[in-house]
Motif scaffolding. Sequence first.
Motif, mmCIF file in Angstrom:
data_model
loop_
_atom_site.group_PDB
_atom_site.id
_atom_site.type_symbol
_atom_site.label_atom_id
_atom_site.label_comp_id
_atom_site.label_asym_id
_atom_site.label_seq_id
_atom_site.Cartn_x
_atom_site.Cartn_y
_atom_site.Cartn_z
ATOM 1 N N LYS A 197 -8.319 -1.784 11.743
ATOM 2 C CA LYS A 197 -9.576 -2.358 11.258
ATOM 3 C C LYS A 197 -9.351 -3.221 10.024
ATOM 4 O O LYS A 197 -9.972 -4.289 9.876
ATOM 5 C CB LYS A 197 -10.550 -1.227 10.954
ATOM 6 C CG LYS A 197 -11.868 -1.655 10.314
ATOM 7 C CD LYS A 197 -12.694 -2.535 11.214
ATOM 8 C CE LYS A 197 -14.064 -2.798 10.602
ATOM 9 N NZ LYS A 197 -14.855 -3.793 11.381
ATOM 10 N N SER A 198 -8.456 -2.786 9.143
ATOM 11 C CA SER A 198 -8.182 -3.579 7.935
ATOM 12 C C SER A 198 -7.577 -4.928 8.298
ATOM 13 O O SER A 198 -7.807 -5.930 7.610
ATOM 14 C CB SER A 198 -7.230 -2.807 7.003
ATOM 15 O OG SER A 198 -5.888 -2.817 7.504
ATOM 16 N N ARG A 256 -1.329 -3.099 11.875
ATOM 17 C CA ARG A 256 -1.802 -4.250 11.092
ATOM 18 C C ARG A 256 -1.655 -5.537 11.899
ATOM 19 O O ARG A 256 -2.566 -6.381 11.904
ATOM 20 C CB ARG A 256 -0.991 -4.344 9.793
ATOM 21 C CG ARG A 256 -1.351 -5.528 8.908
ATOM 22 C CD ARG A 256 -2.694 -5.374 8.241
ATOM 23 N NE ARG A 256 -2.962 -6.463 7.304
ATOM 24 C CZ ARG A 256 -4.013 -6.528 6.510
ATOM 25 N NH1 ARG A 256 -4.915 -5.559 6.538
ATOM 26 N NH2 ARG A 256 -4.194 -7.541 5.690
ATOM 27 N N ASP A 277 -10.468 -7.135 9.584
ATOM 28 C CA ASP A 277 -11.264 -7.620 8.456
ATOM 29 C C ASP A 277 -10.440 -8.467 7.484
ATOM 30 O O ASP A 277 -11.019 -9.068 6.563
ATOM 31 C CB ASP A 277 -11.877 -6.446 7.697
ATOM 32 C CG ASP A 277 -12.864 -5.659 8.546
ATOM 33 O OD1 ASP A 277 -13.393 -6.227 9.533
ATOM 34 O OD2 ASP A 277 -13.096 -4.467 8.251
ATOM 35 N N GLN A 278 -9.117 -8.474 7.671
ATOM 36 C CA GLN A 278 -8.184 -9.231 6.832
ATOM 37 C C GLN A 278 -8.327 -8.861 5.357
ATOM 38 O O GLN A 278 -8.350 -9.722 4.469
ATOM 39 C CB GLN A 278 -8.373 -10.735 7.037
ATOM 40 C CG GLN A 278 -8.034 -11.201 8.446
ATOM 41 C CD GLN A 278 -7.930 -12.700 8.570
ATOM 42 O OE1 GLN A 278 -7.509 -13.387 7.637
ATOM 43 N NE2 GLN A 278 -8.287 -13.248 9.719
ATOM 44 N N VAL A 279 -8.409 -7.562 5.086
ATOM 45 C CA VAL A 279 -8.392 -7.071 3.712
ATOM 46 C C VAL A 279 -6.988 -6.590 3.391
ATOM 47 O O VAL A 279 -6.293 -6.043 4.257
ATOM 48 C CB VAL A 279 -9.415 -5.933 3.514
ATOM 49 C CG1 VAL A 279 -10.823 -6.453 3.718
ATOM 50 C CG2 VAL A 279 -9.156 -4.780 4.477
ATOM 51 N N ASP A 280 -6.558 -6.774 2.156
ATOM 52 C CA ASP A 280 -5.178 -6.454 1.785
ATOM 53 C C ASP A 280 -4.944 -4.972 1.557
ATOM 54 O O ASP A 280 -3.814 -4.502 1.631
ATOM 55 C CB ASP A 280 -4.787 -7.220 0.514
ATOM 56 C CG ASP A 280 -4.660 -8.716 0.775
ATOM 57 O OD1 ASP A 280 -4.362 -9.093 1.928
ATOM 58 O OD2 ASP A 280 -4.875 -9.503 -0.167
ATOM 59 N N GLU A 281 -6.011 -4.228 1.273
ATOM 60 C CA GLU A 281 -5.861 -2.810 0.936
ATOM 61 C C GLU A 281 -6.016 -1.933 2.174
ATOM 62 O O GLU A 281 -6.943 -2.116 2.970
ATOM 63 C CB GLU A 281 -6.892 -2.404 -0.110
ATOM 64 C CG GLU A 281 -6.693 -0.990 -0.628
ATOM 65 C CD GLU A 281 -7.671 -0.652 -1.743
ATOM 66 O OE1 GLU A 281 -7.699 0.525 -2.147
ATOM 67 O OE2 GLU A 281 -8.402 -1.554 -2.188
ATOM 68 N N ALA A 282 -5.099 -0.990 2.332
ATOM 69 C CA ALA A 282 -5.203 -0.031 3.434
ATOM 70 C C ALA A 282 -6.406 0.869 3.206
ATOM 71 O O ALA A 282 -6.801 1.109 2.057
ATOM 72 C CB ALA A 282 -3.936 0.809 3.519
ATOM 73 N N PRO A 283 -7.012 1.369 4.271
ATOM 74 C CA PRO A 283 -8.207 2.210 4.105
ATOM 75 C C PRO A 283 -7.876 3.534 3.429
ATOM 76 O O PRO A 283 -6.755 4.027 3.509
ATOM 77 C CB PRO A 283 -8.673 2.428 5.547
ATOM 78 C CG PRO A 283 -7.426 2.284 6.368
ATOM 79 C CD PRO A 283 -6.629 1.218 5.682
ATOM 80 N N ASN A 338 0.836 -1.198 0.000
ATOM 81 C CA ASN A 338 0.000 0.000 0.000
ATOM 82 C C ASN A 338 0.873 1.251 0.000
ATOM 83 O O ASN A 338 0.746 2.126 0.868
ATOM 84 C CB ASN A 338 -0.915 -0.009 1.227
ATOM 85 C CG ASN A 338 -1.939 -1.116 1.197
ATOM 86 O OD1 ASN A 338 -3.019 -0.971 0.642
ATOM 87 N ND2 ASN A 338 -1.600 -2.252 1.797
ATOM 88 N N ILE A 387 -6.212 1.300 9.868
ATOM 89 C CA ILE A 387 -5.284 0.224 9.499
ATOM 90 C C ILE A 387 -5.528 -0.987 10.384
ATOM 91 O O ILE A 387 -5.516 -2.136 9.935
ATOM 92 C CB ILE A 387 -3.831 0.711 9.634
ATOM 93 C CG1 ILE A 387 -3.556 1.862 8.671
ATOM 94 C CG2 ILE A 387 -2.853 -0.435 9.372
ATOM 95 C CD1 ILE A 387 -2.200 2.498 8.852
#
Length: 278
Positions: free
Chosen positions: A79-80, A268, A83-89, A17, A77
Motif C-alpha cells: 500500500k505504501s 514495494r 501511495d508512493q509514500v517514503d515511510e513504511a507503515p 525504514n 508495504i
Amino acid sequence: MEIMDIIKEAFIFPSKNLEKLAIYIVLMFVLSLLIVGGVFLTAFSFVDQSYLAIVGVILFILGIILSFIVSGYQLGILKSGIDQVDEAPSFDWKNDLINGIKLLIVSIVYFIVPAIIVGIMALITNVPGNMMRVIQEASAGPANATVMVNSTGVATQVVSDHSIAALGTSIAITGIVAAIVFIIFAFLATMGQSRLANTGDLGEALNIPEAYRDITRIGIGKVIAVILLSMIVVAVIEAILGYIYGQIPQLSILSMIVTPYFAFFTQRATGLLYSDIA
C-alpha cells in the motif's frame, strides 16, 4: 514510474525504514521459533509427556496468528508503494491480522481456479486412466514374470511401452498446461493483492476480470518486466550470498536480515507498479 526507477526505489526503500525493518526481522525470528518449537514439542510428546502436545499445538496456533500479522504488514508495504509514500507503515496488530486473513483468502481463490483447470485437463488427457493401467500391469507383473522365468528362463518387461508412453504424454501435456495456467494466475493474484491493498475490499480483490484489466491498464510487458526483474535481483543476490555462506558458514546468519529485506523490496516494487493506475 519507469521500470528501472521502480526497481531502484524499491530496493533502497528498506534502508530508509530500518526501524520498521528491525521490528519485522524480530517478528520473523519469533515466528520461526514458534513453528520449530511447535514441531519439536509435538514430536517429543509421543515419547515422553502427552501434555507437551498441547503446548506444541498452542505454539502452532500462535505461529499461525503471527504469520497472518506478518503477511498483513506486507500488504501495508504494498500500500505504501501504491501511495508512493517514503515511510513504511506502522505495525497495527489487529488490522494486520485481518489483512493477513484476507490475503490468505485471495491466495486460495486465485490458485484454486487454476487447480480446477489443471484437474479438468488431467481428466481430458486421461492421466488417472493411464496411471491405473500402468499400476495394473505393474501389479500383475510379478506373477507373469514368474511364469516366464519358469517356462523360458527369461523375464519380460512388466509394463508395456504403450502404457508408459500414454502416461508420459498425458502427464507432459497436463504439466505444460499447469505451468502456463499457474503463471498466468500468479500475475493475476499479484493484481488481486494490489487491489486488496489499494481498496481494503475483499470483493474488489477477488474480481478476477478486473485484475486482468489492471494488467492491461498498466501494460502486460511492464507487469512482466517488473515482477521478473524483482525475482532476478533477489535470485542473483541470493546466489552470491549462497556462495559466500558456503565459504564462511558463520555468515549464514545474515539470511535473517536479507530475507526480510527482500520482502520489503518485492512488496514495494509491486505497489509502485500498481500506482500507475491507482
